[in-house]
Motif scaffolding. Structure first.
Motif, PDB file in Angstrom:
ATOM      1  N   LYS A   1       8.124  85.215 -50.900  1.00 56.76           N
ATOM      2  CA  LYS A   1       8.016  86.748 -50.638  1.00 56.76           C
ATOM      3  C   LYS A   1       6.859  87.229 -51.227  1.00 56.76           C
ATOM      4  CE  LYS A   1      10.399  89.308 -53.430  1.00 56.76           C
ATOM      5  NZ  LYS A   1      10.076  90.225 -54.119  1.00 56.76           N
ATOM      6  N   THR A   2       6.723  86.866 -52.608  1.00 57.27           N
ATOM      7  CA  THR A   2       5.538  87.168 -53.421  1.00 57.27           C
ATOM      8  C   THR A   2       4.321  86.833 -52.900  1.00 57.27           C
ATOM      9  OG1 THR A   2       6.920  87.209 -55.447  1.00 57.27           O
ATOM     10  CG2 THR A   2       4.417  87.249 -55.745  1.00 57.27           C
ATOM     11  N   LEU A   3       4.315  85.594 -52.197  1.00 59.61           N
ATOM     12  CA  LEU A   3       2.888  85.222 -51.558  1.00 59.61           C
ATOM     13  C   LEU A   3       2.601  85.979 -50.438  1.00 59.61           C
ATOM     14  CD1 LEU A   3       0.917  82.873 -51.478  1.00 59.61           C
ATOM     15  CD2 LEU A   3       2.335  81.770 -49.726  1.00 59.61           C
TER      16      LEU A   3
ATOM     17  N   LEU B   1       3.649  82.345 -58.808  1.00 61.18           N
ATOM     18  CA  LEU B   1       3.768  83.473 -58.097  1.00 61.18           C
ATOM     19  C   LEU B   1       4.815  84.654 -58.980  1.00 61.18           C
ATOM     20  CD1 LEU B   1       3.666  82.161 -54.550  1.00 61.18           C
ATOM     21  CD2 LEU B   1       2.177  83.849 -55.572  1.00 61.18           C
TER      22      LEU B   1
ATOM     23  N   TYR C   1       5.315  72.390 -52.064  1.00 63.32           N
ATOM     24  CA  TYR C   1       5.265  72.933 -53.325  1.00 63.32           C
ATOM     25  C   TYR C   1       6.081  74.184 -53.455  1.00 63.32           C
ATOM     26  CZ  TYR C   1       1.009  70.327 -54.324  1.00 63.32           C
ATOM     27  OH  TYR C   1       0.296  69.157 -54.549  1.00 63.32           O
ATOM     28  N   PHE C   2       6.657  74.820 -52.311  1.00 56.78           N
ATOM     29  CA  PHE C   2       7.450  76.080 -52.309  1.00 56.78           C
ATOM     30  C   PHE C   2       9.098  75.433 -52.058  1.00 56.78           C
ATOM     31  CE2 PHE C   2       3.547  78.176 -51.538  1.00 56.78           C
ATOM     32  CZ  PHE C   2       3.750  79.214 -52.390  1.00 56.78           C
TER      33      PHE C   2
ATOM     34  N   LEU D   1       2.380  93.017 -59.471  1.00 58.19           N
ATOM     35  CA  LEU D   1       2.279  93.843 -58.341  1.00 58.19           C
ATOM     36  C   LEU D   1       3.566  94.891 -58.640  1.00 58.19           C
ATOM     37  CD1 LEU D   1       2.114  91.143 -55.425  1.00 58.19           C
ATOM     38  CD2 LEU D   1       0.515  92.937 -56.212  1.00 58.19           C
TER      39      LEU D   1
ATOM     40  N   PHE E   1       2.478  77.989 -58.263  1.00 58.76           N
ATOM     41  CA  PHE E   1       3.379  77.853 -58.966  1.00 58.76           C
ATOM     42  C   PHE E   1       3.568  78.896 -59.964  1.00 58.76           C
ATOM     43  CE2 PHE E   1       2.838  73.281 -57.873  1.00 58.76           C
ATOM     44  CZ  PHE E   1       4.100  73.176 -57.460  1.00 58.76           C
TER      45      PHE E   1
ATOM     46  N   ALA F   1      -1.663  79.185 -46.528  1.00 61.06           N
ATOM     47  CA  ALA F   1      -0.272  79.366 -46.550  1.00 61.06           C
ATOM     48  C   ALA F   1       0.418  77.905 -46.705  1.00 61.06           C
ATOM     49  CB  ALA F   1      -0.019  80.005 -45.120  1.00 61.06           C
ATOM     50  N   GLY F   2      -0.277  76.814 -46.750  1.00 59.46           N
ATOM     51  CA  GLY F   2       0.360  75.519 -47.009  1.00 59.46           C
ATOM     52  C   GLY F   2       0.719  74.712 -45.745  1.00 59.46           C
TER      53      GLY F   2
ATOM     54  N   TYR G   1      10.539  74.373 -61.188  1.00 60.46           N
ATOM     55  CA  TYR G   1       9.993  73.714 -60.303  1.00 60.46           C
ATOM     56  C   TYR G   1       8.712  72.663 -60.750  1.00 60.46           C
ATOM     57  CZ  TYR G   1      12.528  76.849 -57.501  1.00 60.46           C
ATOM     58  OH  TYR G   1      13.825  77.441 -57.073  1.00 60.46           O
TER      59      TYR G   1
ATOM     60  N   LEU H   1      10.400  72.873 -54.057  1.00 61.84           N
ATOM     61  CA  LEU H   1      11.054  71.862 -55.022  1.00 61.84           C
ATOM     62  C   LEU H   1      12.320  71.908 -55.476  1.00 61.84           C
ATOM     63  CD1 LEU H   1       7.490  71.613 -56.926  1.00 61.84           C
ATOM     64  CD2 LEU H   1       8.662  69.819 -55.858  1.00 61.84           C
ATOM     65  N   LYS H   2      13.012  73.153 -55.031  1.00 64.12           N
ATOM     66  CA  LYS H   2      14.420  73.139 -55.105  1.00 64.12           C
ATOM     67  C   LYS H   2      15.097  72.074 -54.375  1.00 64.12           C
ATOM     68  CE  LYS H   2      18.504  75.522 -56.379  1.00 64.12           C
ATOM     69  NZ  LYS H   2      19.416  74.574 -55.681  1.00 64.12           N
TER      70      LYS H   2
ATOM     71  N   TYR I   1       9.406  83.509 -54.284  1.00 66.13           N
ATOM     72  CA  TYR I   1       7.856  83.333 -54.335  1.00 66.13           C
ATOM     73  C   TYR I   1       7.337  83.194 -53.293  1.00 66.13           C
ATOM     74  CZ  TYR I   1       9.646  82.201 -59.049  1.00 66.13           C
ATOM     75  OH  TYR I   1      10.003  82.161 -60.352  1.00 66.13           O
TER      76      TYR I   1
ATOM     77  N   THR J   1       1.312  89.382 -51.868  1.00 73.89           N
ATOM     78  CA  THR J   1      -0.027  89.030 -52.436  1.00 73.89           C
ATOM     79  C   THR J   1      -0.880  89.238 -51.408  1.00 73.89           C
ATOM     80  OG1 THR J   1       0.929  87.573 -53.881  1.00 73.89           O
ATOM     81  CG2 THR J   1      -1.409  87.385 -53.832  1.00 73.89           C
ATOM     82  N   TRP J   2      -0.694  88.984 -50.072  1.00 77.88           N
ATOM     83  CA  TRP J   2      -1.722  89.197 -48.988  1.00 77.88           C
ATOM     84  C   TRP J   2      -1.525  90.673 -48.454  1.00 77.88           C
ATOM     85  CZ3 TRP J   2      -0.400  83.699 -47.788  1.00 77.88           C
ATOM     86  CH2 TRP J   2      -1.163  82.586 -48.237  1.00 77.88           C
TER      87      TRP J   2
ATOM     88  N   GLN K   1      16.849  83.568 -52.369  1.00 80.74           N
ATOM     89  CA  GLN K   1      16.854  82.257 -52.997  1.00 80.74           C
ATOM     90  C   GLN K   1      15.216  81.856 -53.104  1.00 80.74           C
ATOM     91  OE1 GLN K   1      18.800  79.940 -49.910  1.00 80.74           O
ATOM     92  NE2 GLN K   1      20.602  79.867 -50.920  1.00 80.74           N
TER      93      GLN K   1
END
Lengths: 454, 454
Positions: free
Chosen positions: B171-173, A420, B417-418, A427, A418, B108-109, A169, B420-421, B169, B176-177, B166
Motif C-alpha cells: 500500500k505504501t509503495l 517502506l 522482496y514483498f 507520508l 524494505f 514495481a518488481g 523481512y 518474505l512473510k 508496504y 509513494t507513487w 497484511q
C-alpha cells in the motif's frame, strides 16, 4: 528518442580494485593499540580477518587484481546501469544534467555485496568455516548472507534486537540465503550475557552487536569477522562502482562536475567517488566529490578530526577519523546505515586535506527528495540514498539560479523496498526534524580522552 | 569465464506488440452478454476502457505498433536481462541448459508495468482523468500506480481488505507513487456499502474489489477501469518480454525446447510464450510452452472449457475459458496472483487446441524450488514465480534421467522482496499442502448455468 540508460557489457566489469592511498600525498596516519596507544601493525588484525584482506588493508599498491571467481559472481548484478534522470531534471526545471548510478539491482538491494563477495571469497581461500558480523538496518547482513551462501561458508549475523523485531523481512531474507540471525544481545557470548544480566530487556545497539560478532570470531580459529564499511579494503572493493561510472560517463560523452554519495562509514561514498578523485589527483581534473550525511549525525560537517574507537565500547584499534565521539548516540532516524559516529580513515584524511566536501541534510528534506525521485524516475530509493538526492537537488537548484549547465552524478546506492515503513511514516506526517545541538556534540566530544591529532 | 547475462540495448526494445490471434487457426469464440447471452461487440466495453484498447482487444492485426512514449517509458527497466542459470544447473546436476528472463527489475518488481504503462498512455490520450482498479496481493496495483503517476492520471486502487492490512508496504509503495488505496469493501460505492451493511467486518475479496472499481469507472465519464491480466490487449502488451527473449536466446546461440511461465490469468504466460509459439505456428518449430499453475487452483489441468464470468459476482461478459467455476474459492496460498478461477480467452483456446501444455504444483514443492533458486542464483523469486521454477526443475530432472541436454527457458516474472512473510512461513514449517478434492471442483462446476461449448 534518447536513451535513458548507459549500460556496459560483462566484459567491462573492472578487473582491478583502485587503492586511492597510492595516490594520496598525505597518507593516512597509522592505527593505535587501544591499550598502549602505540602504532600497531597488520598482525594485530590476524585473529579477525584473513591474511589477504589484511594485506589489502595496508597495501600501498595502486591496483589490486580482482580474482576471477569474484568477477564471475559480480556478473549476477554487474555492470550496474547508469541512468540520465531526465524526468527529475524536468521537474526541477534545471539546466543541470543529472545522472545516477544504480546499485539497487544487486540481489541484496544495495552496493554492499561488492565487498561482501570479495570478503567471503578470501575467507574461503584461507579455509574459514564461519563468518560473523553485526547488522543494524539489515543491508550489510543481507549482503554478507548472500555472499557466504555462494562460497558455502556459514554466516552468523548479530542483528540489533530492536531492528530484528521491527524489520522481520530483512531477517527472513538472510535466512533464505541460509544465514543464522540472532537478536543481539544474545546468551551466545560473554558480552551479550553481561548486557542481559544488567538489562534482560535490552533493545541492543550496533556497539553491542559488534562486540558479540567480534567475540565469536576471536574465540574460534575457524571463524572470522567481516565489516561492511570504514576499513580501507572495504572502501577499495566498492571502487568497481566508480570505475564503471567513469566508463559510462565517457560513453555518454560527458564528465561530472559533481559526484554525490550518501555517507555512513564511507564505503558507499568511496565506491563512486574515488575513481573520479583519481582523475583529479592524476589528471588535474576538478570534479567536486560531495559526501551527504544526516544532520542528526554530522561527523563530517560538525565533528573533529581525532583518534577515536571504531566501536562504541572501545575494543577496536584507535583510528584517525572525523568523529562525534564514540559515545555519541544519534537520533533514531530511518536511514540506519548513516547512524555511525565516525568516518573511515582514508575518507577522513581526504576531507582534512580539502580534497572532498561534505554537507548535511535533515531527514524531512531527504524524504521530500526521495518522494520526488520516486515520482519522476520511478525507483524508490533507500532512506540512506535520499541524502545524496537531496544534495543533488540543492546543486541543481543552484545551477538554475546561476544559469549553469553543470553535470551531476548521484550514487543511487540502494532501493527502499524494505524501508517502506519509513516512507509511510513520512507520508503520514510522523517524522520530525532532528537537529543536534552544539551542546550535545560538545558533551560527547568532552568525554573523549583519545589522542588529539595536531 | 563465460557471461552470465545476455543483455540487449535500448534500441532492441520491441517496436510492436504481437497479437497471436492473427496466427491462430481456431479463433477465440466471442464474449456473450451476461443477461441476453448473445455475442457482444466492442461497444459494450466503451464505458470501462478507452477506445484504442478496445480496438486492440478485438484486433485481427498481427503487429500493433508501440507508441514512442510507451517505448520511452519502457526504457526505465527494459530490455530486461536474460540469465544462464549455471549455478542452478550445477545444483541439479542436469545436462539441461536453463535460462531465465528476469522481469523483477521493473520499479514495481514484476512484469505488470509492461501493460500498465500502455494502458495509462491510451487513457491519457483519450483525456481520462482517473483510472480505477482492484488489487489482491498488490503487484498489479503497484504497477498501475507507477504508470498513472508517469502520465499524470489519478489512480484509485481497491485493495482486498485482508491484504491491505497484511501487506501494508505494498500500500505504501502505491502511495509513494501518488495513488489512493482503499481497503475494500468501502463506503465509496453501492457495491461496497451493500457488503458492509451485511457484514461490517468483511475481509473483502477480489470479486468485491472488482465490483467497486468497475462501479466507480462506470459512474463517471472521466474515469476508466484497468485490468492486469485475462484480456487480449493485456496479454499482447506483455509480448515485449518474449520478443526480447527470442533475440536473447538467438544471441546466446540457442533455442529453447521448453518455455515455462507461472499461470494466473494468462498475461505472464502469454508474455514470454507467444513470441515462441509464433515460431511454432509460422516456422514449424516445436517449442513446448508450459503453463505452471497451483494445485490449489487448477483450472487448466482440472477445469472445464466453458463460458463463464470473469468475476465472482457475475457482472462481466461471459467468456469462453478454462474455469473451475466463478464461485470457486481457492485455498489462501501465498501466490495470491495465481488464485483466479479462470484463464484468459486466448490462452484457453490454445490449450483446447493442444498448442500449449499445463502442469500443477503444490505450494510446498514451489517454495522448495524457490529456496533452491535463491541459494543458487541469488534472486528471491515471488511465490507466483516459484511455480515456473518447480516445473523447470521437474523437466531438468527428466532430462537427467533421459540423458538429454534440452534447453529450458523460465519466465522469472517477479522478485519476492514483498513476500518474505511467505518464505518465513515456509522456513518455519507453517505451510501445508492444499490438494483440491474432486468433489470440491465438481460442486463448484455444478453451480454453473452458463453456456456449454461443444
Amino acid at each position: 528518442m534518447k536513451n535513458r540508460k548507459i549500460i556496459l557489457n560483462e566484459e567491462e566489469i573492472p578487473t582491478h580494485w583502485y587503492n586511492i592511498v597510492a595516490d594520496m600525498a598525505n597518507k593516512p596516519l597509522p592505527p593505535l593499540h587501544p591499550g598502549t596507544r602505540e602504532p600497531i601493525g597488520p598482525e594485530a588484525l590476524a585473529p579477525l580477518f584473513p591474511m589477504e584482506l589484511i594485506k589489502q588493508e595496508v597495501s600501498a599498491e595502486k591496483w589490486i587484481e580482482i580474482p576471477e571467481q569474484v568477477r564471475d559472481t559480480y556478473k549476477i548484478w554487474r555492470p550496474t546501469p547508469m541512468y540520465r534522470a531526465t524526468a527529475l531534471e524536468a521537474a526541477l526545471d534545471t539546466p543541470a544534467k543529472i545522472y545516477y548510478k544504480y546499485e539497487g539491482v544487486s540481489p541484496a538491494g544495495s552496493h554492499k555485496p561488492n565487498t561482501a563477495v570479495a570478503q567471503a571469497y578470501y575467507n574461503k581461500q584461507e579455509g574459514v568455516k564461519r563468518i560473523t558480523t553485526e547488522t543494524g538496518a539489515g543491508q550489510w547482513g543481507s549482503a554478507l548472507s548472500f555472499a557466504c551462501n555462494i562460497f558455502d561458508i556459514e554466516c552468523e549475523v548479530y542483528m540489533v534486537k530492536i531492528s530484528y523485531h521491527q524489520k522481520p523481512y530483512r531477517k527472513t531474507l538472510m535466512n533464505t540465503w541460509g544465514a543464522e540471525v540472532f537478536a543481539s544481545p544474545t546468551n551466545r557470548t560473554e558480552a551479550g550475557k553481561k548486557i542481559l544480566a544488567e538489562d534482560p530487556d535490552s533493545p541492543g545497539s550496533l556497539g553491542i552487536a559488534i562486540s558479540e560478532a567480534i567475540e565469536r570470531a576471536a574465540s574460534d580459529e575457524h571463524t572470522k569477522y567481516a565489516l561492511g564499511s570504514v576499513l580501507n579494503h572495504v572502501l577499495m572493493h566498492q571502487t568497481v562502482i566508480g570505475q564503471e561510472a567513469v566508463k559510462q560517463m565517457d560513453k555518454a560523452g560527458d564528465l561530472p562536475d559533481i559526484v554525490i554519495a550518501p555517507f555512513g562509514g564511507g564505503s558507499n561514498f568511496a565506491g563512486i567517488s574515488f575513481p573520479f578523485l583519481r582523475m583529479n589527483l592524476e589528471e588535474g581534473k576538478n570534479i567536486r566529490c560531495i559526501a551527504s550525511e544526516p544532520s542528526s549525525c554530522p561527523k563530517l560537517t560538525r565533528g573533529v578530526f581525532r583518534y577515536d574507537f571504531g566501536d562504541t565500547v572501545g575494543m577496536t584499534p584507535l583510528l584517525p577519523m572525523y568523529t562525534l565521539g564514540h559515545n555519541f548516540v544519534p537520533a533514531p532516524i530511518h536511514a540506519g546505515g548513516l547512524r555511525y559516529h565516525g568516518a573511515g580513515v582514508v575518507v577522513s584524511q581526504l576531507l582534512k586535506d580539502n580534497l572532498i566536501e561534505a554537507v548535511a541534510h535533515d531527514q524531512l528534506e531527504c524524504f521530500e527528495a526521495g518522494i520526488l525521485f520516486t515520482k519522476t524516475e520511478g525507483i524508490v530509493p533507500a532512506p540512506e540514498t535520499t541524502h545524496a538526492i537531496a544534495t543533488a537537488i540543492r546543486e541543481a537548484n543552484r545551477c538554475k539560479e546561476e544559469g549553469k549547465a553543470e553535470t551531476i552524478l548521484i550514487h543511487l546506492c540502494g532501493h527502499g523496498y524494505f524501508d517502506l515503513k519509513a516512507y509511510d511514516d513520512y507520508l503520514s506526517g510522523k517524522l520530525h526534524k532532528h537537529e543536534v545541538t552544539k551542546e550535545a556534540i560538545e558533551a560527547s566530544l568532552a568525554k573523549l580522552d583519545t589522542p588529539i591529532i595536531e
